[in-house]
Structures are given as C-alpha cells and as structure tokens.
Scaffold this motif. Structure first.
Motif, mmCIF file in Angstrom:
data_model
loop_
_atom_site.group_PDB
_atom_site.id
_atom_site.type_symbol
_atom_site.label_atom_id
_atom_site.label_comp_id
_atom_site.label_asym_id
_atom_site.label_seq_id
_atom_site.Cartn_x
_atom_site.Cartn_y
_atom_site.Cartn_z
ATOM 1 N N ALA A 127 0.830 -1.202 0.000
ATOM 2 C CA ALA A 127 0.000 0.000 0.000
ATOM 3 C C ALA A 127 0.867 1.256 0.000
ATOM 4 O O ALA A 127 1.965 1.273 0.564
ATOM 5 N N GLU A 128 0.373 2.287 -0.660
ATOM 6 C CA GLU A 128 1.020 3.590 -0.707
ATOM 7 C C GLU A 128 0.101 4.622 -0.071
ATOM 8 O O GLU A 128 -1.109 4.401 0.056
ATOM 9 N N LEU A 129 0.673 5.766 0.311
ATOM 10 C CA LEU A 129 -0.111 6.815 0.948
ATOM 11 C C LEU A 129 -1.294 7.235 0.079
ATOM 12 O O LEU A 129 -2.394 7.479 0.573
ATOM 13 N N GLY A 130 -1.069 7.267 -1.214
ATOM 14 C CA GLY A 130 -2.109 7.701 -2.149
ATOM 15 C C GLY A 130 -3.253 6.725 -2.303
ATOM 16 O O GLY A 130 -4.251 7.026 -2.971
ATOM 17 N N ASP A 131 -3.141 5.553 -1.702
ATOM 18 C CA ASP A 131 -4.225 4.566 -1.781
ATOM 19 C C ASP A 131 -5.311 4.837 -0.759
ATOM 20 O O ASP A 131 -6.363 4.176 -0.775
ATOM 21 N N SER A 132 -5.102 5.806 0.128
ATOM 22 C CA SER A 132 -6.114 6.152 1.117
ATOM 23 C C SER A 132 -7.369 6.632 0.400
ATOM 24 O O SER A 132 -7.329 7.598 -0.368
ATOM 25 N N ALA A 133 -8.474 5.937 0.626
ATOM 26 C CA ALA A 133 -9.725 6.217 -0.077
ATOM 27 C C ALA A 133 -10.788 5.272 0.468
ATOM 28 O O ALA A 133 -10.520 4.456 1.358
ATOM 29 N N VAL A 134 -11.995 5.401 -0.070
ATOM 30 C CA VAL A 134 -13.059 4.433 0.229
ATOM 31 C C VAL A 134 -13.148 3.454 -0.933
ATOM 32 O O VAL A 134 -13.210 3.880 -2.097
ATOM 33 N N TYR A 135 -13.151 2.182 -0.620
ATOM 34 C CA TYR A 135 -13.252 1.138 -1.635
ATOM 35 C C TYR A 135 -14.665 0.557 -1.580
ATOM 36 O O TYR A 135 -15.102 0.028 -0.560
ATOM 37 N N LEU A 136 -15.372 0.699 -2.686
ATOM 38 C CA LEU A 136 -16.775 0.315 -2.763
ATOM 39 C C LEU A 136 -16.933 -0.929 -3.627
ATOM 40 O O LEU A 136 -16.338 -1.046 -4.685
ATOM 41 N N ALA A 150 -27.281 -0.887 -9.870
ATOM 42 C CA ALA A 150 -26.236 -1.444 -9.017
ATOM 43 C C ALA A 150 -26.587 -1.233 -7.553
ATOM 44 O O ALA A 150 -27.108 -0.193 -7.170
ATOM 45 N N PHE A 151 -26.281 -2.236 -6.752
ATOM 46 C CA PHE A 151 -26.476 -2.173 -5.309
ATOM 47 C C PHE A 151 -25.091 -2.120 -4.667
ATOM 48 O O PHE A 151 -24.243 -2.962 -4.966
ATOM 49 N N PHE A 152 -24.907 -1.134 -3.811
ATOM 50 C CA PHE A 152 -23.610 -0.884 -3.223
ATOM 51 C C PHE A 152 -23.535 -1.364 -1.780
ATOM 52 O O PHE A 152 -24.513 -1.286 -1.036
ATOM 53 N N GLY A 153 -22.341 -1.794 -1.386
ATOM 54 C CA GLY A 153 -22.044 -2.018 0.004
ATOM 55 C C GLY A 153 -21.697 -0.702 0.678
ATOM 56 O O GLY A 153 -21.671 0.359 0.040
ATOM 57 N N GLN A 154 -21.443 -0.773 1.987
ATOM 58 C CA GLN A 154 -21.155 0.444 2.750
ATOM 59 C C GLN A 154 -19.743 0.951 2.512
ATOM 60 O O GLN A 154 -19.422 2.076 2.878
ATOM 61 N N GLY A 155 -18.901 0.117 1.914
ATOM 62 C CA GLY A 155 -17.544 0.553 1.608
ATOM 63 C C GLY A 155 -16.551 0.250 2.719
ATOM 64 O O GLY A 155 -16.929 0.042 3.878
ATOM 65 N N THR A 156 -15.295 0.245 2.341
ATOM 66 C CA THR A 156 -14.193 0.125 3.294
ATOM 67 C C THR A 156 -13.355 1.392 3.203
ATOM 68 O O THR A 156 -12.867 1.722 2.118
ATOM 69 N N ARG A 157 -13.244 2.082 4.309
ATOM 70 C CA ARG A 157 -12.414 3.295 4.333
ATOM 71 C C ARG A 157 -11.003 2.909 4.713
ATOM 72 O O ARG A 157 -10.774 2.451 5.842
ATOM 73 N N LEU A 158 -10.078 3.088 3.769
ATOM 74 C CA LEU A 158 -8.671 2.745 3.998
ATOM 75 C C LEU A 158 -7.867 4.001 4.265
ATOM 76 O O LEU A 158 -7.948 4.980 3.510
ATOM 77 N N THR A 159 -7.097 3.961 5.330
ATOM 78 C CA THR A 159 -6.155 5.034 5.637
ATOM 79 C C THR A 159 -4.765 4.425 5.685
ATOM 80 O O THR A 159 -4.520 3.492 6.452
#
Lengths: 113, 111
Positions: free
Chosen positions: A82-91, A102-111
């Motif tokens: 992982a790199e610093l720039g990968d910090s985001a929400v993954y849906l 499309a039906f979405f999940g709540q997402g994973t917030r990566l820091t």
C-alpha cells in the motif's frame, strides 16, 4: 434479502503493508464491481466481473492491486504494497447484469499512514 | 476516466424548494441512472431512465433525458432536510457495459 456486504468497514495500515478487502454480493447477481472513491469525487472503476471472469480491469493498477472472484460469488481486492495515495473508500457493488441498477455495500475506508 | 459530469458541483436550498441538478455525458448510452450518497454511507440507486425514454417519475423525483444533447436532469420537488446528500449520475455506454459515474452534485437542504 441481504444487501452487499463488505468488510472491514475501516482499515488503518502503514505504507508498504498489504491489505485485503472482502465483498459478498447479493445472491444471484452475476456482475460485481470494485470502485475507488476519493473525498468529494465520484466512484472510479477498478474492476468489473461477470461471474468469475474479470471483463474490465483496465483501470486496475496491476503492479500493486489484484482481485479475485472465486466461484463467481465473493470477491477479494488486495493491495500490496500500500502507498499513501491509496487512502480512499473502496466500494463494492453488484447487479443482475452489466449496466443494470447497481447495489452498493457500505464501503471500506482505507487510511494508509 | 469519468463519463458524466454533474452541474452544479454544489447546491444549497431551503426546505420546500425544488432542486435541479444536471448531468452531461460524452458517448451514446444504453441508460442513465441517478444515485444518492449520504455522508459516509454507500450509494443508493434512485432511478434509471433508458435511452428511448424522455422522462421518468418516482415519488418526488423527476428525471429527463435528452440524448441529442447528451444530457439529463434530476428534479427533486418539495425538498426536505433528509434530501441533503451527494447525487451522482451514472451511465452505461453502448459497447461498454461498465457503469461509469460522474463527480456528483452536493445538495444541502436547510430547515
């Protein structure tokens, strides 16, 4: 009927460490998407699956990202390292067919720190 | 890359007023969809309009589609504070079945 389930909801890791996200789509949905969403932006596609086949991975940074969808049901998205720039929400999202609702999940917030 | 572009980027109105947001896209589509995202939560599908439809209603929502101008609008009538959210348009381009999202319009409805 259960919706799209993602885990974990939150993840904090140090840079250069690996991380994995898991998605369980709605039963019977053949299409599965992984999107990345940065703050204030719309979802950007990483990969689309039709059953177990990755049919659109043109936006996936293949040097560090990988994904799989075994048996055409659950899916895992991995980043290593992982790199610093990968910090985001993954849906994760699923639908009955390509381009359908499309039906979405709540997402994973990566820091990444 | 993002196919659609919403306008305005942000919109602030009072409860009871109508909210209109627009979406322009680049290539021919099979359908256009609108989604809502409340703060810190996943996206929720609102409405889908097919390329051969011009207008569609769902409750307080009205969507129009002009394929000649490659644009769509979402109207929320009699807005409520609970409508505060980001709204995204998404398109399914012809020949490219991946659902592609715009950058969104952030709507704030004040009591």
């Amino acid at each position: 009927e259960a919706g799209v389930v993602q885990s974990p909801r939150y993840k904090i890791i140090e840079k250069k460490q690996p991380v994995a996200f898991w998605c369980n789509p709605i039963s019977g949905h053949n299409t599965l998407y992984w999107y990345l969403q940065n703050l204030g932006q719309g979802p950007e596609l990483l990969i689309r699956y039709e059953n177990e086949e990755a049919v659109d991975d043109s936006q996936l940074p293949k040097d560090r990202f990988s994904a799989e969808r075994l048996k055409g049901v659950d899916s895992t998205l991995k980043i290593q390292p992982a790199e610093l720039g990968d910090s985001a929400v993954y849906l994760c999202a699923s639908s009955t067919s390509p381009g359908a609702e499309a039906f979405f999940g709540q997402g994973t917030r990566l820091t990444v720190v | 890359s993002q196919q659609g572009e919403e306008d305005p980027q942000a919109l602030s109105i009072q409860e009871g007023e109508n909210a209109t947001m627009n979406c322009s896209y680049k290539t021919s589509i099979n359908n256009l969809q609108w989604y809502r995202q409340n703060s810190g939560r996943g996206l929720v599908h609102l409405i889908l309009i097919r390329s051969n439809e011009r207008e569609k209603h769902s409750g307080r929502l009205r969507v129009t589609l002009d394929t000649s101008k490659k644009s769509s609008s979402l109207l929320i009538t009699a807005s409520r504070a609970a409508d505060t959210a980001s709204y995204f348009c998404a398109t399914a381009p012809i020949g490219y079945s991946t659902l592609t999202f715009g950058k969104g319009t952030m709507l704030l409805v004040s009591p």
